[in-house]
Design an enzyme around this catalytic site. Structure first.
Site, PDB file in Angstrom:
ATOM      1  N   SER A 181     -57.109 -89.459  33.615  1.00 41.38           N
ATOM      2  CA  SER A 181     -57.739 -88.168  33.354  1.00 41.38           C
ATOM      3  C   SER A 181     -58.903 -88.231  32.378  1.00 41.38           C
ATOM      4  O   SER A 181     -59.737 -87.345  32.369  1.00 41.38           O
ATOM      5  CB  SER A 181     -56.698 -87.177  32.834  1.00 41.38           C
ATOM      6  OG  SER A 181     -56.076 -87.701  31.680  1.00 41.38           O
ATOM      7  N   HIS A 209     -53.998 -85.681  38.773  1.00 44.30           N
ATOM      8  CA  HIS A 209     -55.420 -85.380  39.015  1.00 44.30           C
ATOM      9  C   HIS A 209     -55.869 -85.777  40.421  1.00 44.30           C
ATOM     10  O   HIS A 209     -57.053 -85.656  40.741  1.00 44.30           O
ATOM     11  CB  HIS A 209     -56.300 -86.080  37.970  1.00 44.30           C
ATOM     12  CG  HIS A 209     -56.333 -85.387  36.654  1.00 44.30           C
ATOM     13  ND1 HIS A 209     -57.169 -84.330  36.381  1.00 44.30           N
ATOM     14  CD2 HIS A 209     -55.603 -85.573  35.524  1.00 44.30           C
ATOM     15  CE1 HIS A 209     -56.978 -83.908  35.141  1.00 44.30           C
ATOM     16  NE2 HIS A 209     -56.021 -84.654  34.607  1.00 44.30           N
ATOM     17  N   LYS A 240     -53.029 -78.125  38.208  1.00 47.21           N
ATOM     18  CA  LYS A 240     -54.433 -78.531  38.250  1.00 47.21           C
ATOM     19  C   LYS A 240     -55.079 -77.974  39.524  1.00 47.21           C
ATOM     20  O   LYS A 240     -55.373 -76.798  39.588  1.00 47.21           O
ATOM     21  CB  LYS A 240     -54.528 -80.041  38.093  1.00 47.21           C
ATOM     22  CG  LYS A 240     -54.147 -80.395  36.642  1.00 47.21           C
ATOM     23  CD  LYS A 240     -54.160 -81.841  36.291  1.00 47.21           C
ATOM     24  CE  LYS A 240     -53.906 -81.982  34.796  1.00 47.21           C
ATOM     25  NZ  LYS A 240     -52.903 -82.972  34.456  1.00 47.21           N
TER      26      LYS A 240
HETATM   27  C1  LIG Z   1     -51.913 -83.026  33.396  1.00 41.99           C
HETATM   28  C2  LIG Z   1     -51.035 -84.161  33.621  1.00 41.99           C
HETATM   29  C3  LIG Z   1     -49.653 -84.014  33.548  1.00 41.99           C
HETATM   30  C4  LIG Z   1     -49.013 -82.736  33.093  1.00 41.99           C
HETATM   31  O1  LIG Z   1     -49.050 -81.762  34.064  1.00 41.99           O
HETATM   32  P1  LIG Z   1     -48.560 -80.285  33.712  1.00 41.99           P
HETATM   33  O2  LIG Z   1     -48.144 -79.729  35.009  1.00 41.99           O
HETATM   34  O3  LIG Z   1     -49.731 -79.586  33.110  1.00 41.99           O
HETATM   35  O4  LIG Z   1     -47.435 -80.426  32.754  1.00 41.99           O
HETATM   36  C5  LIG Z   1     -48.858 -85.105  33.855  1.00 41.99           C
HETATM   37  N1  LIG Z   1     -49.399 -86.279  34.202  1.00 41.99           N
HETATM   38  C6  LIG Z   1     -50.722 -86.465  34.272  1.00 41.99           C
HETATM   39  C7  LIG Z   1     -51.259 -87.782  34.686  1.00 41.99           C
HETATM   40  C8  LIG Z   1     -51.592 -85.411  33.974  1.00 41.99           C
HETATM   41  O5  LIG Z   1     -52.901 -85.596  34.045  1.00 41.99           O
END
Ligand SMILES: *Cc1c(COP(=O)(O)O)cnc(C)c1O
Length: 393
Positions: A181, A209, A240
């Protein structure tokens, strides 16, 4: 001295190093433009890749569901909190991703906390990419397994660590982010799969992502690489690209069945809410109906990145719509972000410990919600601030 003085000192130290998180308040729905602290600004910050967070069909689905089914799930899923909507969502997600089965969680974060400790424990070993997301790291720590970090996206380093350590443990797990990310680079999953197969190790990818971004119509990293049926555990998020909130684990039925028995956030924390589950179902509908939003996301990302490079910015190694603008030291990145904000662009500075020391950056998140005009306005602001601060000529 009081018991909390040390905390104030730590906070002051963060501020003096330019590492303090200044959290802005949004007074509008998510979209290409936001009202932030009373000011209308172009949104380059959110993970709302497809603009679904305020999509009329998604909003309407959640409104309709809460009118019919209420809001809260009432209990943890194993007691009385599994509703027909949750089951329907899981079926649809499994179909969408081309896997046997899927199970949902409250968030991507809790999906990782549920999954990793259910698969390995103190007799076992985890091979984890050095740059994996905090929720993977926390899941690994909770499991009690030995954690061996291999060099980022380096399959040779992974195999060396396996050869040196595997024999000392009962079972093993390889875990990697799909898309990283902070840099927007993609894990070399086909090569990692070959190694996992060779040593018969469970393979898990966190596609937070990549969900809704990579693969045909946003089906994720496994689809992107054509690895259907080969990755044991796909974790994902609906916070996301799906624009809502919620976590997913997708894979073989035996895995999801086990997580319903042994995933602690499944057993001890209530499920996704009714409006969230309904909104996610509507998001799946939209993704299955058309690839238009995903296509627009990629067109926008390619355009923005190419123009930024022409302006002379260093956008790092990104292969996805995540566009880091590398600036070096944290105070410069923070100043850049403040100047952009003055110029009407909301883009966050990221510094240590979110990224390594000396690799501070502005991270631009491109969305299908952006019109070309929006991107051009953003580029103009970057050019102006970049020249003012001597980042570009
Ligand atoms: C954003 C993210 C998460 C967390 O996701 P949420 O649904 O916001 O808790 C987990 N793993 C990765 C790789 C992320 O980028």
């Amino acid at each position: 001295m009081t018991k909390t003085d040390w905390i104030q000192q730590e906070i002051d130290s963060l501020k003096s190093q330019g590492l303090y998180n200044n959290i802005r308040t949004i007074a509008s729905p998510q979209g290409a433009w936001l009202t932030v602290d009373g000011k209308k600004v172009l949104n380059f910050c959110s993970n709302n890749y497809l603009g679904l967070a305020n999509h009329p069909a998604v909003v309407e689905a959640s409104r309709k569901a809460s009118a019919e089914m209420g809001v809260g799930p009432g209990a943890v899923r194993s007691i009385a909190g599994t509703m027909s909507l949750h089951i329907e969502l899981e079926k649809r997600l499994a179909q969408f991703k081309g896997v046997e089965s899927a199970v949902t969680f409250q968030s991507g974060f809790t999906a990782n906390l549920a999954t990793i400790p259910a698969l390995v424990n103190k007799e076992d070993v985890i091979f984890s990419d050095k740059l994996n997301h905090a929720s993977i790291i926390d899941g690994c720590r909770l499991s009690g397994a030995k954690i061996i970090a291999y060099e980022h996206n380096d399959v040779k380093s992974l195999e060396e660590q396996i050869q040196a350590n595997l024999k000392n443990f009962r079972r093993a797990l390889i875990v990697t982010d799909g898309v990283f990310s902070m840099d927007g680079d993609i894990a070399p999953l086909p090569d990692i799969y070959e190694v996992a197969k060779k040593y018969e190790i469970l393979l898990m990818v966190d596609d937070a992502h990549g969900e809704g971004v990579l693969g045909k119509g946003g089906r994720g990293i496994v689809d992107h690489f054509g690895l259907h049926g080969k990755v044991d555990i796909e974790v994902g998020t609906m916070s996301k690209a799906f624009g809502v909130m919620g976590g997913i684990v997708a894979g073989k039925s035996v895995i999801t069945e086990w997580l319903r028995q042994r995933g602690r956030p499944f057993l001890f924390s209530s499920a996704m809410t009714v409006p969230d589950a309904a909104a996610c179902l509507a998001a799946v509908d939209l993704l299955e109906d058309s690839t238009q939003l995903v296509d627009r996301l990629w067109d926008n990302a390619k355009y923005f990145k190419a123009e930024m490079k022409t302006l002379g910015f260093n956008t790092g190694v990104s292969e996805t719509p995540i566009t880091p603008v590398m600036l070096g030291e944290a105070p410069l990145a923070q100043q850049f972000s403040r100047e952009l904000y003055e110029a009407g662009v909301f883009a966050m500075a990221l510094g240590y410990p979110t990224v390594p020391q000396g690799k501070a950056r502005i991270r631009v998140m491109i969305s299908a919600a952006h019109a070309k005009d929006d991107l051009d306005q953003g580029l103009e602001a970057f050019k102006k601030v970049g020249k003012k601060l001597g980042v570009v000529g």
